[in-house]
Write an enzyme that holds these catalytic residues in place. Structure first.
Site, PDB file in Angstrom:
ATOM      1  N   LYS A  11       0.805  -1.214   0.000  1.00 33.18           N
ATOM      2  CA  LYS A  11       0.000   0.000   0.000  1.00 33.18           C
ATOM      3  C   LYS A  11       0.853   1.286   0.000  1.00 33.18           C
ATOM      4  O   LYS A  11       2.065   1.229   0.194  1.00 33.18           O
ATOM      5  CB  LYS A  11      -0.936  -0.032   1.208  1.00 33.18           C
ATOM      6  N   TYR A  51     -12.364  -2.171  -4.190  1.00 33.24           N
ATOM      7  CA  TYR A  51     -12.922  -2.219  -2.836  1.00 33.24           C
ATOM      8  C   TYR A  51     -14.441  -2.093  -2.807  1.00 33.24           C
ATOM      9  O   TYR A  51     -15.023  -1.790  -1.768  1.00 33.24           O
ATOM     10  CB  TYR A  51     -12.277  -1.131  -1.971  1.00 33.24           C
ATOM     11  N   ARG A 104       2.466  -6.843   9.176  1.00 35.59           N
ATOM     12  CA  ARG A 104       1.760  -5.736   9.823  1.00 35.59           C
ATOM     13  C   ARG A 104       2.330  -5.415  11.197  1.00 35.59           C
ATOM     14  O   ARG A 104       2.368  -4.257  11.603  1.00 35.59           O
ATOM     15  CB  ARG A 104       0.268  -6.027   9.880  1.00 35.59           C
ATOM     16  N   ASN A 114      -2.016  -0.119   6.943  1.00 35.94           N
ATOM     17  CA  ASN A 114      -1.485  -1.384   7.448  1.00 35.94           C
ATOM     18  C   ASN A 114      -0.601  -2.122   6.438  1.00 35.94           C
ATOM     19  O   ASN A 114      -0.473  -3.332   6.493  1.00 35.94           O
ATOM     20  CB  ASN A 114      -2.611  -2.273   7.981  1.00 35.94           C
ATOM     21  N   HIS A 117      -2.228  -5.594   1.439  1.00 33.43           N
ATOM     22  CA  HIS A 117      -3.512  -6.259   1.194  1.00 33.43           C
ATOM     23  C   HIS A 117      -3.191  -7.634   0.647  1.00 33.43           C
ATOM     24  O   HIS A 117      -2.239  -7.800  -0.116  1.00 33.43           O
ATOM     25  CB  HIS A 117      -4.335  -5.500   0.144  1.00 33.43           C
ATOM     26  N   GLU A 128      -8.961 -10.629  -8.336  1.00 33.55           N
ATOM     27  CA  GLU A 128      -8.071  -9.494  -8.055  1.00 33.55           C
ATOM     28  C   GLU A 128      -6.868  -9.475  -8.991  1.00 33.55           C
ATOM     29  O   GLU A 128      -6.490  -8.408  -9.497  1.00 33.55           O
ATOM     30  CB  GLU A 128      -7.638  -9.529  -6.583  1.00 33.55           C
TER      31      GLU A 128
END
Length: 140
Positions: A11, A51, A104, A114, A117, A128
């Site tokens: 991320k 999402y 994490r 965090n 994903h 995905e």
């Protein structure tokens, strides 16, 4: 045990802090192979589609804003029971509850930021992966 693929996103908090290599090292040390990887800037449309399962949740707008706030690294990981293995390696969504040694626990700044994903099922992994990679991108 089945060899399978899963999807991963490093991320914006990971790319901003320049820790993608460190995260990749944890992924590889866990026995998962990175078979495809690219750094992208997710568009609002991509983030909203990705999402959409959370569209009715109060954090949806904030999540889309965060995921479009900077570059991300999208990946296809492969290994024995890759989906379950990567979820174990990622750790709990809340880094305060994540086990020692997980991504994490080591790197996440908060529940929202965090670091990673990962797909929650083999079926979702296929969906995905197809959003960001073609079969040619991940040909063996």
């Amino acid at each position: 045990m089945a060899n399978e693929r899963t999807f991963s996103i490093l991320k914006p908090d990971a790319t901003r802090r320049n820790i993608t290599g460190a995260v990749n090292a944890v992924i590889e040390a866990a026995g998962l192979r990175i078979v495809a990887q690219r750094r992208i800037r997710m568009t609002r449309e991509q983030a909203e589609k990705f999402y959409e399962v959370h569209k009715e949740r109060p954090f949806f707008g904030e999540l889309v804003e965060f995921m479009t706030s900077g570059p991300v690294v999208v990946q296809v990981l492969e290994g024995e029971n890759a989906v379950a293995k990567y979820r174990e390696v990622m750790g709990a969504t809340n880094p305060a509850q994540a086990a020692d040694g997980t991504i994490r626990k080591q790197f996440a700044e908060s529940v929202g930021e965090n670091t990673v994903h990962g797909s929650d099922s083999a079926d979702n992994a296929k969906i995905e992966i197809a959003q960001f990679f073609t079969d040619a991108d991940i040909a063996a």
